[in-house]
Scaffold this motif. Sequence first.
Motif, PDB file in Angstrom:
ATOM      1  N   GLY A 105       0.785  -0.837  -0.085  1.00 14.57           N
ATOM      2  CA  GLY A 105       0.492   0.047   0.080  1.00 14.57           C
ATOM      3  C   GLY A 105       0.798   1.514   0.015  1.00 14.57           C
ATOM      4  N   TYR A 106       0.479   3.008  -0.760  1.00 14.37           N
ATOM      5  CA  TYR A 106       1.492   3.660  -0.653  1.00 14.37           C
ATOM      6  C   TYR A 106       0.846   4.020   0.834  1.00 14.37           C
ATOM      7  N   ASP A 107       0.277   3.804   1.413  1.00 21.12           N
ATOM      8  CA  ASP A 107       0.166   4.301   2.634  1.00 21.12           C
ATOM      9  C   ASP A 107      -0.486   3.417   3.653  1.00 21.12           C
ATOM     10  N   SER A 139      -3.410   3.148   5.200  1.00 20.53           N
ATOM     11  CA  SER A 139      -4.627   3.098   5.410  1.00 20.53           C
ATOM     12  C   SER A 139      -5.230   2.430   3.921  1.00 20.53           C
ATOM     13  N   ARG A 140      -4.745   2.152   3.110  1.00 22.51           N
ATOM     14  CA  ARG A 140      -5.167   1.379   2.030  1.00 22.51           C
ATOM     15  C   ARG A 140      -4.026   0.448   1.583  1.00 22.51           C
ATOM     16  N   THR A 141      -4.746  -0.501   1.667  1.00 24.26           N
ATOM     17  CA  THR A 141      -3.947  -1.446   0.770  1.00 24.26           C
ATOM     18  C   THR A 141      -4.203  -2.000  -1.090  1.00 24.26           C
ATOM     19  N   ILE A 142      -3.436  -2.214  -1.737  1.00 19.62           N
ATOM     20  CA  ILE A 142      -3.001  -2.023  -2.544  1.00 19.62           C
ATOM     21  C   ILE A 142      -3.829  -3.355  -4.140  1.00 19.62           C
ATOM     22  N   LEU A 143      -2.147  -3.794  -3.080  1.00 13.68           N
ATOM     23  CA  LEU A 143      -2.027  -5.523  -3.741  1.00 13.68           C
ATOM     24  C   LEU A 143      -1.998  -5.802  -2.684  1.00 13.68           C
ATOM     25  N   GLY A 172      -8.823  -4.043 -13.454  1.00 11.61           N
ATOM     26  CA  GLY A 172      -9.624  -2.245 -14.427  1.00 11.61           C
ATOM     27  C   GLY A 172      -8.406  -1.088 -13.377  1.00 11.61           C
ATOM     28  N   SER A 173      -9.133  -0.326 -14.366  1.00  8.81           N
ATOM     29  CA  SER A 173      -8.705   1.467 -14.172  1.00  8.81           C
ATOM     30  C   SER A 173      -8.421   1.340 -12.192  1.00  8.81           C
ATOM     31  N   GLY A 174      -6.741   1.624 -12.037  1.00 11.50           N
ATOM     32  CA  GLY A 174      -6.990   1.185 -10.518  1.00 11.50           C
ATOM     33  C   GLY A 174      -6.111   0.618  -9.120  1.00 11.50           C
ATOM     34  N   CYS A 175      -6.593  -0.750 -10.496  1.00 12.31           N
ATOM     35  CA  CYS A 175      -6.079  -2.287  -9.508  1.00 12.31           C
ATOM     36  C   CYS A 175      -4.888  -2.203  -8.882  1.00 12.31           C
ATOM     37  N   GLY A 176      -3.861  -1.913  -9.165  1.00 10.99           N
ATOM     38  CA  GLY A 176      -2.917  -2.354  -8.966  1.00 10.99           C
ATOM     39  C   GLY A 176      -1.793  -2.645 -10.053  1.00 10.99           C
ATOM     40  N   LYS A 177      -1.955  -2.582 -11.355  1.00 12.04           N
ATOM     41  CA  LYS A 177      -0.755  -2.558 -12.586  1.00 12.04           C
ATOM     42  C   LYS A 177      -0.072  -1.918 -12.614  1.00 12.04           C
ATOM     43  N   THR A 178      -0.310  -0.636 -13.140  1.00 11.47           N
ATOM     44  CA  THR A 178       1.527   0.860 -12.802  1.00 11.47           C
ATOM     45  C   THR A 178       2.067   0.241 -11.383  1.00 11.47           C
ATOM     46  N   THR A 179       1.470  -0.189 -10.317  1.00 10.43           N
ATOM     47  CA  THR A 179       2.445  -0.025  -8.675  1.00 10.43           C
ATOM     48  C   THR A 179       3.247  -1.716  -9.026  1.00 10.43           C
ATOM     49  N   LEU A 180       2.542  -2.609  -9.450  1.00  9.39           N
ATOM     50  CA  LEU A 180       2.822  -4.434  -9.670  1.00  9.39           C
ATOM     51  C   LEU A 180       4.050  -3.717 -10.531  1.00  9.39           C
ATOM     52  N   LEU A 181       4.197  -2.658 -11.759  1.00 10.98           N
ATOM     53  CA  LEU A 181       5.717  -2.677 -12.026  1.00 10.98           C
ATOM     54  C   LEU A 181       6.734  -1.926 -11.371  1.00 10.98           C
ATOM     55  N   ARG A 182       5.802  -0.903 -10.726  1.00 11.26           N
ATOM     56  CA  ARG A 182       6.850  -0.335  -9.773  1.00 11.26           C
ATOM     57  C   ARG A 182       7.739  -1.027  -8.755  1.00 11.26           C
ATOM     58  N   LEU A 183       7.076  -2.111  -8.669  1.00 10.26           N
ATOM     59  CA  LEU A 183       7.963  -2.958  -7.464  1.00 10.26           C
ATOM     60  C   LEU A 183       8.683  -4.211  -8.215  1.00 10.26           C
ATOM     61  N   PHE A 185       5.992   3.494 -20.266  1.00 15.04           N
ATOM     62  CA  PHE A 185       5.756   4.056 -19.101  1.00 15.04           C
ATOM     63  C   PHE A 185       4.243   4.197 -20.067  1.00 15.04           C
ATOM     64  N   GLN A 186       3.382   4.556 -18.868  1.00 14.47           N
ATOM     65  CA  GLN A 186       1.826   4.722 -18.939  1.00 14.47           C
ATOM     66  C   GLN A 186       2.025   5.397 -20.236  1.00 14.47           C
ATOM     67  N   PHE A 187       2.729   6.458 -19.097  1.00 14.30           N
ATOM     68  CA  PHE A 187       2.546   8.231 -19.528  1.00 14.30           C
ATOM     69  C   PHE A 187       3.792   8.784 -20.799  1.00 14.30           C
TER      70      PHE A 187
HETATM   71  N1  ATP Z   1       2.697   7.252  -5.734  1.00 12.98           N
HETATM   72  C1  ATP Z   1       1.360   7.481  -5.737  1.00 12.98           C
HETATM   73  N2  ATP Z   1       1.238   7.674  -4.006  1.00 12.98           N
HETATM   74  C2  ATP Z   1      -0.117   7.261  -3.649  1.00 12.98           C
HETATM   75  N3  ATP Z   1      -1.460   6.336  -4.478  1.00 12.98           N
HETATM   76  C3  ATP Z   1      -1.140   6.010  -5.301  1.00 12.98           C
HETATM   77  C4  ATP Z   1       0.546   6.444  -6.105  1.00 12.98           C
HETATM   78  N4  ATP Z   1       0.535   5.981  -7.619  1.00 12.98           N
HETATM   79  C5  ATP Z   1      -1.001   5.507  -8.030  1.00 12.98           C
HETATM   80  N5  ATP Z   1      -1.914   5.436  -6.310  1.00 12.98           N
HETATM   81  C6  ATP Z   1      -3.388   4.401  -6.209  1.00 12.98           C
HETATM   82  O1  ATP Z   1      -3.015   2.946  -6.007  1.00 12.98           O
HETATM   83  C7  ATP Z   1      -4.064   2.497  -6.763  1.00 12.98           C
HETATM   84  C8  ATP Z   1      -3.095   1.840  -7.800  1.00 12.98           C
HETATM   85  O2  ATP Z   1      -2.780   2.514  -8.974  1.00 12.98           O
HETATM   86  P1  ATP Z   1      -2.568   2.179 -10.359  1.00 12.98           P
HETATM   87  O3  ATP Z   1      -1.880   3.136 -11.215  1.00 12.98           O
HETATM   88  O4  ATP Z   1      -1.371   0.779  -9.798  1.00 12.98           O
HETATM   89  O5  ATP Z   1      -3.064   1.357 -11.133  1.00 12.98           O
HETATM   90  P2  ATP Z   1      -4.020   0.400 -12.255  1.00 12.98           P
HETATM   91  O6  ATP Z   1      -4.049  -0.528 -11.832  1.00 12.98           O
HETATM   92  O7  ATP Z   1      -2.557   0.757 -13.088  1.00 12.98           O
HETATM   93  O8  ATP Z   1      -4.837   1.752 -13.560  1.00 12.98           O
HETATM   94  P3  ATP Z   1      -4.680   2.361 -14.455  1.00 12.98           P
HETATM   95  O9  ATP Z   1      -5.249   0.873 -15.845  1.00 12.98           O
HETATM   96  O10 ATP Z   1      -5.893   3.223 -14.631  1.00 12.98           O
HETATM   97  O11 ATP Z   1      -3.010   2.523 -15.585  1.00 12.98           O
HETATM   98  C9  ATP Z   1      -4.709   3.890  -7.151  1.00 12.98           C
HETATM   99  O12 ATP Z   1      -6.054   3.570  -6.406  1.00 12.98           O
HETATM  100  C10 ATP Z   1      -4.204   4.808  -7.129  1.00 12.98           C
HETATM  101  O13 ATP Z   1      -5.043   6.060  -7.056  1.00 12.98           O
END
Ligand code: ATP
Length: 276
Positions: A22-24, A26-30, A48-59, A97-99
Amino acid sequence: MPSDPSPVNSDTLIEIDHVTFGYDASRTILNDVSLSFARGKVTAILGGSGCGKTTLLRLIGGVHAATKGTVRFDGEVVDPRNAEALFKLRRRLGMLFQFGALFTDLTVFENVAFPLREHTALSDEMIRDIVLMKLNAVGLRGAAPLRISQVSGGMARRVALARAISLDPEVIMYDEPFAGLDPISMGVAANLIRTLNDTTGATSLMVSHDVQECFAICDHAYLLSSQGRVVAHGTPAELNASEHPEVRQFIRGEPDGPVRFHYPAKPLAEELGLRA
Ligand SMILES: Nc1ncnc2c1ncn2[C@@H]1O[C@H](COP(=O)(O)OP(=O)(O)OP(=O)(O)O)[C@@H](O)[C@H]1O
Ligand SMILES: [Mg+2]
Protein backbone atom coordinates in the motif's frame (compact mmCIF):
# COMPACT_ATOMS: atom_id res chain seq x y z
CA MET A 1 7.12 -35.20 -8.34
CA PRO A 2 10.13 -32.94 -7.79
CA SER A 3 11.21 -32.87 -4.15
CA ASP A 4 12.49 -29.27 -4.24
CA PRO A 5 9.87 -27.05 -2.59
CA SER A 6 11.42 -23.81 -3.98
CA PRO A 7 8.88 -21.80 -5.98
CA VAL A 8 11.62 -20.54 -8.31
CA ASN A 9 12.52 -22.62 -11.31
CA SER A 10 14.92 -21.74 -14.10
CA ASP A 11 12.09 -20.89 -16.49
CA THR A 12 10.96 -18.12 -14.16
CA LEU A 13 12.74 -14.79 -14.55
CA ILE A 14 10.59 -12.66 -12.26
CA GLU A 15 8.74 -13.97 -9.24
CA ILE A 16 6.25 -12.01 -7.16
CA ASP A 17 5.85 -14.07 -4.03
CA HIS A 18 2.91 -13.31 -1.70
CA VAL A 19 3.34 -9.56 -2.08
CA THR A 20 1.21 -7.06 -0.18
CA PHE A 21 1.66 -3.34 -0.77
CA GLY A 22 0.00 0.00 0.00
CA TYR A 23 1.25 3.53 -0.63
CA ASP A 24 0.14 4.33 2.89
CA ALA A 25 -1.10 2.29 5.80
CA SER A 26 -4.73 3.27 5.27
CA ARG A 27 -5.21 1.40 2.01
CA THR A 28 -3.85 -1.87 0.68
CA ILE A 29 -3.36 -1.79 -3.08
CA LEU A 30 -1.90 -5.23 -3.74
CA ASN A 31 -3.19 -7.94 -1.50
CA ASP A 32 -1.07 -11.08 -1.14
CA VAL A 33 -0.41 -11.50 -4.87
CA SER A 34 1.80 -14.17 -6.37
CA LEU A 35 2.72 -14.07 -10.05
CA SER A 36 5.58 -15.49 -12.04
CA PHE A 37 6.93 -14.36 -15.37
CA ALA A 38 8.55 -16.94 -17.60
CA ARG A 39 11.74 -16.27 -19.52
CA GLY A 40 11.26 -15.48 -23.18
CA LYS A 41 7.48 -15.27 -22.89
CA VAL A 42 4.93 -12.49 -23.17
CA THR A 43 2.85 -12.28 -19.98
CA ALA A 44 -0.08 -9.91 -19.62
CA ILE A 45 -1.37 -8.37 -16.39
CA LEU A 46 -4.99 -7.41 -16.87
CA GLY A 47 -7.31 -5.58 -14.56
CA GLY A 48 -9.57 -2.57 -14.25
CA SER A 49 -8.37 0.98 -13.76
CA GLY A 50 -6.79 1.55 -10.36
CA CYS A 51 -6.39 -2.12 -9.43
CA GLY A 52 -2.62 -1.81 -9.05
CA LYS A 53 -1.10 -2.82 -12.39
CA THR A 54 1.33 0.09 -12.68
CA THR A 55 2.09 -0.31 -8.99
CA LEU A 56 3.11 -3.92 -9.63
CA LEU A 57 5.57 -2.80 -12.32
CA ARG A 58 7.02 -0.24 -9.89
CA LEU A 59 7.63 -3.01 -7.36
CA ILE A 60 9.46 -5.05 -10.00
CA GLY A 61 11.59 -2.02 -10.89
CA GLY A 62 12.41 -1.48 -7.22
CA VAL A 63 10.73 1.92 -7.01
CA HIS A 64 8.83 0.85 -3.89
CA ALA A 65 9.37 -1.96 -1.41
CA ALA A 66 6.70 -4.56 -0.75
CA THR A 67 5.10 -4.31 2.67
CA LYS A 68 5.03 -8.10 2.84
CA GLY A 69 6.41 -10.80 0.57
CA THR A 70 9.26 -10.67 -1.93
CA VAL A 71 9.97 -9.74 -5.51
CA ARG A 72 12.77 -11.76 -7.12
CA PHE A 73 14.52 -11.00 -10.36
CA ASP A 74 16.57 -13.85 -11.78
CA GLY A 75 16.62 -15.43 -8.33
CA GLU A 76 17.75 -12.28 -6.47
CA VAL A 77 15.48 -10.35 -4.13
CA VAL A 78 14.75 -6.83 -5.43
CA ASP A 79 15.67 -4.45 -2.62
CA PRO A 80 14.90 -0.74 -3.20
CA ARG A 81 17.42 0.22 -0.48
CA ASN A 82 20.35 -1.38 -2.33
CA ALA A 83 21.22 1.36 -4.84
CA GLU A 84 24.03 -0.55 -6.51
CA ALA A 85 21.96 -3.67 -7.12
CA LEU A 86 19.07 -1.51 -8.29
CA PHE A 87 21.22 0.25 -10.87
CA LYS A 88 22.29 -3.13 -12.27
CA LEU A 89 18.72 -4.39 -12.27
CA ARG A 90 17.42 -1.35 -14.12
CA ARG A 91 20.10 -1.73 -16.76
CA ARG A 92 18.40 -5.07 -17.57
CA LEU A 93 14.90 -3.61 -17.69
CA GLY A 94 13.28 -1.61 -20.47
CA MET A 95 10.15 0.26 -19.54
CA LEU A 96 7.45 1.70 -21.72
CA PHE A 97 5.76 4.16 -19.38
CA GLN A 98 1.99 4.59 -19.32
CA PHE A 99 2.30 8.31 -19.93
CA GLY A 100 5.13 8.26 -22.44
CA ALA A 101 7.67 10.25 -20.41
CA LEU A 102 9.39 11.49 -23.56
CA PHE A 103 11.33 14.76 -23.66
CA THR A 104 8.99 16.89 -25.71
CA ASP A 105 11.60 19.50 -26.67
CA LEU A 106 14.05 16.93 -27.98
CA THR A 107 13.94 15.16 -31.32
CA VAL A 108 12.79 11.60 -31.84
CA PHE A 109 16.45 10.70 -32.40
CA GLU A 110 17.67 12.34 -29.19
CA ASN A 111 14.95 10.69 -27.12
CA VAL A 112 16.06 7.23 -28.22
CA ALA A 113 19.73 8.15 -27.87
CA PHE A 114 19.23 9.37 -24.29
CA PRO A 115 19.58 6.04 -22.41
CA LEU A 116 22.59 5.12 -24.54
CA ARG A 117 24.33 8.38 -23.64
CA GLU A 118 23.41 7.93 -19.95
CA HIS A 119 24.35 4.29 -19.55
CA THR A 120 27.12 3.60 -22.05
CA ALA A 121 30.39 5.08 -23.24
CA LEU A 122 29.66 4.32 -26.88
CA SER A 123 30.91 6.67 -29.60
CA ASP A 124 28.49 9.06 -31.31
CA GLU A 125 28.78 7.00 -34.44
CA MET A 126 27.79 3.77 -32.65
CA ILE A 127 24.93 5.52 -30.90
CA ARG A 128 23.71 6.87 -34.22
CA ASP A 129 23.67 3.38 -35.75
CA ILE A 130 21.87 1.85 -32.78
CA VAL A 131 19.26 4.62 -32.65
CA LEU A 132 18.54 4.30 -36.35
CA MET A 133 18.22 0.51 -36.01
CA LYS A 134 15.79 0.86 -33.12
CA LEU A 135 13.77 3.49 -34.95
CA ASN A 136 13.74 1.25 -38.00
CA ALA A 137 12.33 -1.59 -35.85
CA VAL A 138 9.34 0.58 -34.94
CA GLY A 139 8.96 2.02 -38.46
CA LEU A 140 10.06 5.54 -37.55
CA ARG A 141 13.55 5.91 -38.96
CA GLY A 142 12.22 8.61 -41.27
CA ALA A 143 10.88 10.57 -38.29
CA ALA A 144 14.28 10.78 -36.52
CA PRO A 145 14.73 14.56 -36.95
CA LEU A 146 11.21 15.51 -35.79
CA ARG A 147 10.61 16.95 -32.36
CA ILE A 148 8.20 15.02 -30.10
CA SER A 149 5.80 17.95 -30.26
CA GLN A 150 5.59 17.33 -34.02
CA VAL A 151 4.61 13.64 -33.92
CA SER A 152 1.20 12.07 -33.30
CA GLY A 153 0.24 10.25 -30.10
CA GLY A 154 0.56 6.84 -31.76
CA MET A 155 3.98 7.74 -33.15
CA ALA A 156 5.08 8.98 -29.73
CA ARG A 157 4.21 5.55 -28.27
CA ARG A 158 6.44 3.93 -30.86
CA VAL A 159 9.27 6.36 -30.09
CA ALA A 160 8.87 5.43 -26.43
CA LEU A 161 9.07 1.78 -27.44
CA ALA A 162 12.26 2.38 -29.45
CA ARG A 163 13.71 4.12 -26.39
CA ALA A 164 12.66 1.24 -24.11
CA ILE A 165 14.60 -1.23 -26.26
CA SER A 166 17.62 1.00 -26.93
CA LEU A 167 19.82 -0.82 -24.39
CA ASP A 168 18.69 -4.30 -25.52
CA PRO A 169 16.98 -5.09 -22.22
CA GLU A 170 16.35 -8.65 -21.09
CA VAL A 171 12.94 -7.63 -19.82
CA ILE A 172 10.61 -5.15 -21.44
CA MET A 173 7.72 -3.87 -19.34
CA TYR A 174 4.91 -2.24 -21.27
CA ASP A 175 2.43 -0.12 -19.35
CA GLU A 176 -0.76 0.27 -21.40
CA PRO A 177 0.93 0.02 -24.80
CA PHE A 178 -2.41 0.30 -26.61
CA ALA A 179 -3.90 3.30 -24.82
CA GLY A 180 -5.11 5.96 -27.20
CA LEU A 181 -4.27 4.02 -30.37
CA ASP A 182 -6.64 3.52 -33.29
CA PRO A 183 -7.53 -0.12 -34.09
CA ILE A 184 -4.93 -0.44 -36.85
CA SER A 185 -2.12 1.09 -34.80
CA MET A 186 -3.18 -1.19 -31.94
CA GLY A 187 -2.70 -4.25 -34.11
CA VAL A 188 0.64 -2.90 -35.30
CA ALA A 189 1.76 -2.25 -31.71
CA ALA A 190 0.66 -5.72 -30.60
CA ASN A 191 2.53 -7.41 -33.43
CA LEU A 192 5.56 -5.29 -32.69
CA ILE A 193 5.60 -6.39 -29.05
CA ARG A 194 5.39 -10.04 -30.04
CA THR A 195 8.01 -9.71 -32.78
CA LEU A 196 10.43 -7.82 -30.54
CA ASN A 197 9.97 -10.45 -27.86
CA ASP A 198 10.67 -13.31 -30.23
CA THR A 199 13.53 -11.76 -32.20
CA THR A 200 15.45 -10.40 -29.20
CA GLY A 201 14.73 -13.32 -26.87
CA ALA A 202 13.55 -10.83 -24.25
CA THR A 203 10.92 -11.47 -21.61
CA SER A 204 7.90 -9.21 -21.94
CA LEU A 205 5.43 -8.00 -19.33
CA MET A 206 2.43 -6.18 -20.61
CA VAL A 207 -0.01 -4.28 -18.44
CA SER A 208 -3.33 -3.44 -20.01
CA HIS A 209 -7.08 -3.43 -19.78
CA ASP A 210 -7.32 -4.27 -23.45
CA VAL A 211 -8.20 -7.93 -23.17
CA GLN A 212 -8.55 -8.96 -26.80
CA GLU A 213 -5.40 -7.17 -27.94
CA CYS A 214 -3.42 -8.82 -25.13
CA PHE A 215 -4.92 -12.24 -25.71
CA ALA A 216 -3.93 -12.04 -29.38
CA ILE A 217 -0.23 -12.00 -28.51
CA CYS A 218 0.40 -13.13 -24.94
CA ASP A 219 1.42 -16.59 -23.77
CA HIS A 220 -0.04 -16.23 -20.31
CA ALA A 221 -2.23 -13.68 -18.55
CA TYR A 222 -3.03 -12.73 -14.97
CA LEU A 223 -6.25 -11.01 -14.04
CA LEU A 224 -6.18 -8.71 -11.02
CA SER A 225 -9.32 -7.76 -9.11
CA SER A 226 -10.20 -4.28 -7.92
CA GLN A 227 -9.25 -5.50 -4.43
CA GLY A 228 -5.70 -6.08 -5.67
CA ARG A 229 -5.84 -9.85 -5.72
CA VAL A 230 -5.08 -12.34 -8.47
CA VAL A 231 -8.50 -13.56 -9.64
CA ALA A 232 -7.27 -16.00 -12.25
CA HIS A 233 -4.40 -16.76 -14.56
CA GLY A 234 -3.77 -18.98 -17.51
CA THR A 235 -3.38 -19.03 -21.26
CA PRO A 236 -5.80 -16.86 -23.25
CA ALA A 237 -7.71 -20.01 -24.21
CA GLU A 238 -8.02 -21.09 -20.57
CA LEU A 239 -9.24 -17.66 -19.47
CA ASN A 240 -11.68 -17.41 -22.37
CA ALA A 241 -13.18 -20.71 -21.23
CA SER A 242 -13.37 -19.65 -17.57
CA GLU A 243 -16.73 -19.77 -15.81
CA HIS A 244 -15.52 -17.44 -13.03
CA PRO A 245 -17.99 -14.48 -12.91
CA GLU A 246 -15.29 -11.80 -12.52
CA VAL A 247 -13.21 -13.27 -15.34
CA ARG A 248 -16.26 -13.44 -17.58
CA GLN A 249 -17.29 -9.89 -16.75
CA PHE A 250 -13.85 -8.55 -17.50
CA ILE A 251 -13.27 -10.49 -20.69
CA ARG A 252 -16.66 -9.64 -22.12
CA GLY A 253 -16.62 -6.04 -20.89
CA GLU A 254 -19.99 -6.38 -19.19
CA PRO A 255 -21.01 -3.33 -17.09
CA ASP A 256 -22.74 -5.42 -14.42
CA GLY A 257 -20.98 -8.00 -12.33
CA PRO A 258 -18.75 -8.29 -9.31
CA VAL A 259 -16.45 -5.40 -10.37
CA ARG A 260 -17.35 -1.98 -9.01
CA PHE A 261 -17.11 1.23 -11.04
CA HIS A 262 -16.41 3.61 -8.14
CA TYR A 263 -13.13 4.43 -6.43
CA PRO A 264 -13.74 3.75 -2.68
CA ALA A 265 -15.66 6.69 -1.23
CA LYS A 266 -18.19 7.70 1.38
CA PRO A 267 -21.80 7.33 0.25
CA LEU A 268 -22.67 10.27 -2.04
CA ALA A 269 -25.56 11.44 0.18
CA GLU A 270 -23.23 11.61 3.17
CA GLU A 271 -20.61 13.54 1.20
CA LEU A 272 -23.21 16.04 0.03
CA GLY A 273 -24.47 16.45 3.59
CA LEU A 274 -27.88 15.01 2.77
CA ARG A 275 -29.86 12.98 5.25
CA ALA A 276 -31.34 9.67 4.22
N1 ATP B 1 2.32 7.42 -6.01
C1 ATP B 1 1.15 7.10 -5.48
N2 ATP B 1 0.81 7.50 -4.22
C2 ATP B 1 -0.36 7.16 -3.66
N3 ATP B 1 -1.30 6.41 -4.26
C3 ATP B 1 -1.04 5.97 -5.50
C4 ATP B 1 0.19 6.30 -6.17
N4 ATP B 1 0.16 5.71 -7.41
C5 ATP B 1 -1.00 5.08 -7.48
N5 ATP B 1 -1.74 5.21 -6.36
C6 ATP B 1 -3.06 4.59 -6.07
O1 ATP B 1 -2.88 3.19 -6.14
C7 ATP B 1 -3.98 2.58 -6.82
C8 ATP B 1 -3.44 1.73 -7.95
O2 ATP B 1 -2.83 2.59 -8.91
P1 ATP B 1 -2.15 2.04 -10.22
O3 ATP B 1 -1.58 3.21 -10.94
O4 ATP B 1 -1.23 0.92 -9.88
O5 ATP B 1 -3.42 1.46 -11.00
P2 ATP B 1 -3.54 0.83 -12.45
O6 ATP B 1 -4.08 -0.55 -12.29
O7 ATP B 1 -2.25 0.99 -13.17
O8 ATP B 1 -4.67 1.76 -13.12
P3 ATP B 1 -4.85 2.29 -14.64
O9 ATP B 1 -5.37 1.12 -15.43
O10 ATP B 1 -5.88 3.38 -14.50
O11 ATP B 1 -3.52 2.79 -15.09
C9 ATP B 1 -4.90 3.70 -7.26
O12 ATP B 1 -5.98 3.75 -6.35
C10 ATP B 1 -4.08 4.95 -7.14
O13 ATP B 1 -4.86 6.04 -6.73
MG1 LIG C 1 -1.64 2.12 -14.74
